[in-house]
Enzyme design. Structure first.
Site, PDB file in Angstrom:
ATOM      1  N   TRP A 322      38.575  35.731  43.776  1.00  0.00           N
ATOM      2  CA  TRP A 322      38.159  34.635  42.889  1.00  0.00           C
ATOM      3  C   TRP A 322      38.607  34.925  41.454  1.00  0.00           C
ATOM      4  O   TRP A 322      38.962  34.022  40.697  1.00  0.00           O
ATOM      5  CB  TRP A 322      36.632  34.482  42.928  1.00  0.00           C
ATOM      6  CG  TRP A 322      36.121  33.372  42.055  1.00  0.00           C
ATOM      7  CD1 TRP A 322      35.964  32.068  42.398  1.00  0.00           C
ATOM      8  CD2 TRP A 322      35.710  33.467  40.681  1.00  0.00           C
ATOM      9  NE1 TRP A 322      35.484  31.341  41.332  1.00  0.00           N
ATOM     10  CE2 TRP A 322      35.315  32.181  40.261  1.00  0.00           C
ATOM     11  CE3 TRP A 322      35.637  34.512  39.753  1.00  0.00           C
ATOM     12  CZ2 TRP A 322      34.851  31.911  38.970  1.00  0.00           C
ATOM     13  CZ3 TRP A 322      35.177  34.251  38.477  1.00  0.00           C
ATOM     14  CH2 TRP A 322      34.787  32.961  38.099  1.00  0.00           C
ATOM     15  N   HIS A 323      38.608  36.219  41.103  1.00  0.00           N
ATOM     16  CA  HIS A 323      38.944  36.583  39.727  1.00  0.00           C
ATOM     17  C   HIS A 323      40.433  36.479  39.419  1.00  0.00           C
ATOM     18  O   HIS A 323      40.810  36.460  38.245  1.00  0.00           O
ATOM     19  CB  HIS A 323      38.437  37.990  39.411  1.00  0.00           C
ATOM     20  CG  HIS A 323      36.961  38.021  39.154  1.00  0.00           C
ATOM     21  ND1 HIS A 323      36.038  38.119  40.153  1.00  0.00           N
ATOM     22  CD2 HIS A 323      36.258  37.928  38.000  1.00  0.00           C
ATOM     23  CE1 HIS A 323      34.821  38.099  39.633  1.00  0.00           C
ATOM     24  NE2 HIS A 323      34.921  37.973  38.318  1.00  0.00           N
ATOM     25  N   GLY A 324      41.268  36.453  40.445  1.00  0.00           N
ATOM     26  CA  GLY A 324      42.685  36.294  40.132  1.00  0.00           C
ATOM     27  C   GLY A 324      43.580  36.596  41.306  1.00  0.00           C
ATOM     28  O   GLY A 324      43.185  37.290  42.254  1.00  0.00           O
TER      29      GLY A 324
END
Lengths: 485, 401
Positions: A322-324
């Site tokens: 989700w963060h990247g």
């Protein structure tokens, strides 16, 4: 638009609040105004991608209506849900992960052309909020809203639009029409906003300079182990005050307009276990995954321990990605999965509750272990790729680490001593701790305490506002990490 | 409960004051008519005349609007001054800056910036082409690498921070040498001429001092003589031939303005004028029209308006040496021989002013303003030499086009 920008502070905020309170007798007009202002706020930074936001709003408003129309028809409801997941996550996938996926395939298909796809700011945040709307209706927690402006207001509400806290629809549905603005909330909101502004401008921005310089210096081999540790501590402060500061500003702005958003950070660096750290860090994301992924998978209420571990793995792999779109984030997520799985397996948190000296010692050692793990995690999180992360970790754990503070570390600490001290102090919940020691009697003593606290807080808040404005006017470095997610 | 009431009461007091402050600040920002007029004329009008609804145009418009706010801020210098006080109290040596990334207090106590590593191939190619075209016209060409504030052989930045200004210039010179373009690297001679750093460069500005520039002119004249086998009287550019008038605490340079006087201090400004008799005609071309001035060095070249003690210290005193103009031509009626065409950045101001004392004519073009062909100009002007004089920080930034 950044909250910590002069255009927001000098024009957007005052004008928005003035018009918002001018419209106070007309709730629907207020809501439409805030919705339009939120689109303008987003379009200021993303003049084209604002169309994707609008599309997402109408798409999910439509799914909400479809779910209402298919009440009692299980298969039809499932199809609508799956369609909404595919479309919402599909859009997010295209902008955020498609390039990454193609780059993986390029290993086997060297002639594959990878197009450049720019990431719309905050897409992960508004997509998760939009999904929450559909999921909450599907799960029967809330009614669908027939008014597209109100669905738009929920998804695009400017205080939390681009960096959270991620609101679940059930927490805010009622407030859209029935929130109550009052002086106490307004003043508490403004104070909270100013504290967040200070965290962002006075701490996060200063630590950004230090951490970026550390990474640069590692890349050309000009940093010592202690310098690398100071650099990653600076990054730990940067990301905390960047994100927690933004959350404070979002919560404060919401309160100024009568909205009550959930807390997103609760002094994460005082944690004595990694599990506790994640109960205190980015709480709204953790809650989202718990409610919509972990619990539907069965959570920990399954008989098979292997299944619990699998559920944890899914949640942490998703948290990482989700963060990247980068292997660093995936490894970072799995790193936390491993630590949390081990903590659960050995019932680690129970050990920390023992009383007496052994309990105290366990908690101190637990704090040391947690912070070391978190810092290693930030190296993975910060690095451009796994090789850079490995290189940085290599410098951090060189033998000469035990030679004490080396010149570069001493200079960074010396140059930024005020910020390091302030950041360290800001990591602890002093007011809560202090409040618990205030005696119940005599009344005059309580009065003096209250008076002193009030005066110190008021002067402190005004001081933070003026100093933050000074730094903003000077035009200092003003990046924001979580815009990228 | 009483605890909450007390806190809420004081919170309201703080809110009231903060709101009043923000509203007043907002009002005065909107009230800055000049900044908004500039924004309207330079950004909004062109947009309204040819509206383009695409991402880059709209993004550029919002950035320009934010730039206008920066300009419109009430009492901006006082805010910057206060920021400087805060940095001074903390004894900081690195100041974050919007334009430069960071400004540094150097080991000599000066304010400077560091350059990033930049690609120089394009600059080398541009200069090589110019050199070849001038050669075909039989006009000698010389690229002069002027210094910039940080010396090549010593790290003056705090914490051994690496900067690349000189490294960029070194790579450019190497590339030019490979292309057999004539070069003169002034840096070594300049930094080793026996003057201290604060005598060579302003503490609060990125330019060289006027006495430093006089010394640089002497070095340049010697180099031209050697290169052209000419006889410009380089002994003319010595301390003995000029008079020095020092104005103490007179100048706050462009870098000082960004950090505040309390952090950077003020510079003395030394006005350097010839002791010998001079008679010049100075012609300046700006905005499509020529203007002319005649008289001695002090009357025709020096722009004494910039030296008015009644003007604020932020006044650009350096511009007293007549710049920045699209074209400036200085004709010396006391000397015969040598016509020089100089293509320059702002470092060239005092250089052409002093150099004009030793030759018959100097014409300087500022490529930031002069947008036509230098070759065509040179072809028509027929100078004895074309000098490209740029400071090291200009390298890698497309300054030579």
């Amino acid at each position: 638009m950044l909250f910590s920008s002069l255009v927001f502070l000098t024009l957007f905020l005052p004008l928005t609040m003035l018009i918002y309170y001018f419209l106070k007798p007309w709730r629907q007009a207020q809501n439409i105004f805030i919705f339009l202002v939120s689109l303008f706020f987003y379009a200021w930074g993303e003049p084209v991608f604002v169309l994707i936001l609008v599309f997402s709003i109408f798409l999910n408003w439509g799914f909400g209506l479809l779910l209402v129309n298919s009440t009692g028809k299980r298969t039809q409801r499932r199809i609508v849900l799956i369609l909404s997941l595919v479309l919402n996550l599909g859009i997010m996938y295209y902008f955020k992960y498609h390039m990454f996926t193609l780059s993986i395939f390029k290993t086997w298909f060297p002639h594959l052309v990878i197009p450049f796809i720019r990431l719309p700011i905050g897409i992960s945040f508004f997509t998760f909020q939009a999904l929450s709307y559909v999921l909450d209706i599907y799960l029967g927690k809330v009614q669908a809203n027939r008014n597209p402006f109100q669905v738009g207001l929920y998804i695009a509400l400017f205080p939390q639009l681009i960096a959270g806290p991620i609101l679940r629809y059930e927490t805010i549905a009622e407030q859209i029409n029935f929130r109550k603005e009052n002086v106490a909330d307004f003043s508490h909101g403004l104070v909270r906003f100013i504290i967040g502004l200070g965290k962002k401008v006075l701490l996060a921005n200063q630590f950004a300079l230090i951490s970026e310089e550390s990474v640069r210096r590692v890349s050309y081999g000009a940093v010592t182990p202690s310098g690398a540790w100071v650099g990653i501590v600076a990054y730990a402060f940067q990301i905390l005050f960047d994100f927690a500061g933004y959350s404070d500003m979002a919560i404060g702005l919401g309160k100024m307009m009568g909205f009550h958003f959930p807390e997103n950070f609760d002094h994460p660096y005082i944690s004595v276990s990694v599990s506790e750290f994640w109960r205190r860090w980015h709480i709204s994301l953790g809650t989202w995954f718990r409610e919509y992924v972990y619990f539907p998978l069965g959570g920990s209420r399954v008989s098979n321990k292997g299944r619990v571990t699998f559920n944890l793995f899914v949640v942490w792999a998703l948290t990482g990605i989700w963060h990247g779109a980068n292997w660093t984030f995936i490894v970072w997520g799995i790193f936390y999965f491993l630590l949390i799985a081990i903590e659960k397996a050995i019932d680690y948190e129970k050990l920390l509750t023992s009383k007496g000296f052994s309990g105290w010692l366990m908690r101190r050692l637990g704090h040391f272990y947690t912070m070391t793990a978190v810092l290693i995690g930030w190296v993975l999180f910060r690095a451009a790729n796994l090789r850079d992360a490995w290189g940085y970790l290599g410098v951090m754990f060189q033998q000469s680490l035990f030679q004490g503070l080396q010149p570069d570390a001493r200079m960074i600490l010396g140059e930024n001593k005020v910020f390091f001290i302030a950041a360290f102090l800001a990591c602890f919940p002093w007011i809560e701790w202090f409040s618990s020691y205030v005696p119940k009697t005599p009344h005059w003593l309580i009065f003096i305490f209250n008076l002193a606290k009030g005066i110190v807080l008021s002067i402190g808040v005004l001081f933070i506002l003026i100093i933050s404005m000074t730094y903003l006017i000077k035009g200092s470095y003003n990046p924001f990490i979580y815009f990228n997610f | 409960m009483k605890w909450d009431m007390q806190t809420a009461l004081w919170e309201r007091v703080a809110t009231g004051v903060a709101l009043l402050f923000l509203l007043l600040f907002s009002y005065h920002t909107l009230d800055a008519s000049q900044a908004w007029k500039d924004f309207f004329e330079t950004s909004m009008l062109p947009f309204m005349e040819e509206p383009q609804i695409d991402e880059s145009t709209l993004s550029s418009l919002t950035s320009q609007f934010e730039g206008a706010i920066q300009e419109a801020i009430p009492m901006k210098l006082s805010w910057i001054e206060f920021h400087g006080v805060l940095q001074d109290v903390q004894q900081k040596k690195v100041i974050p800056d919007l334009n430069y990334g960071s400004l540094y207090k150097t080991s000599d106590g000066q304010i400077s910036f560091g350059s990033p590593r930049l690609e120089v191939e394009e600059d080398a190619h541009t200069l090589s082409e110019v050199s070849q075209q001038l050669e075909s016209l039989s006009i000698p060409f010389l690229y002069v690498q002027a210094p910039y504030k940080l010396a090549p052989d010593q790290n003056q930045l705090p914490y051994q921070i690496k900067e690349y200004g000189n490294d960029n210039a070194d790579r450019l010179l190497t590339a030019l040498q490979e292309e057999q373009v004539p070069i003169y690297d002034m840096r070594e001679g300049y930094f080793h001429a026996g003057m201290s750093q604060s005598e060579l460069f302003f503490n609060t500005d990125h330019h060289w001092t006027i006495p430093g520039a006089l010394m640089a002119t002497r070095l340049l004249a010697q180099e031209i003589n050697q290169y052209l086998d000419s006889d410009i009287d380089s002994t003319l550019f010595t301390e003995e031939s000029f008079q020095f008038e020092v104005f103490e605490d007179f100048f706050l340079g462009s870098l000082g303005k960004r950090v505040g006087v309390s952090y950077s201090g003020l510079d003395d400004f030394t006005v350097v004028t010839p002791k010998f008799d001079t008679e010049f005609t100075v012609s300046i071309f700006n905005y499509g029209a020529w203007s002319t001035k005649e008289g001695s060095f002090s009357d025709a070249i020096l722009v004494s308006d910039f030296l008015d003690p009644n003007l604020p210290v932020e006044t650009n005193r350096y511009a007293a040496y007549n710049g920045d103009h699209e074209i400036i031509r200085i004709q010396n009626h006391e000397v015969k021989g040598k016509k020089i065409l100089m293509i320059k950045d702002s470092y060239g101001l005092p250089i052409y002013s002093f150099l004009a004392c030793g030759v018959e004519e100097v014409t300087a073009l500022d490529l930031r303003l002069y947008r036509q062909s230098v070759i065509d100009f040179a072809k028509e002007y027929q100078p004895d030499i074309v000098l490209y004089l740029f400071n090291a920080d200009a390298v890698g930034r497309g300054s030579f086009k």
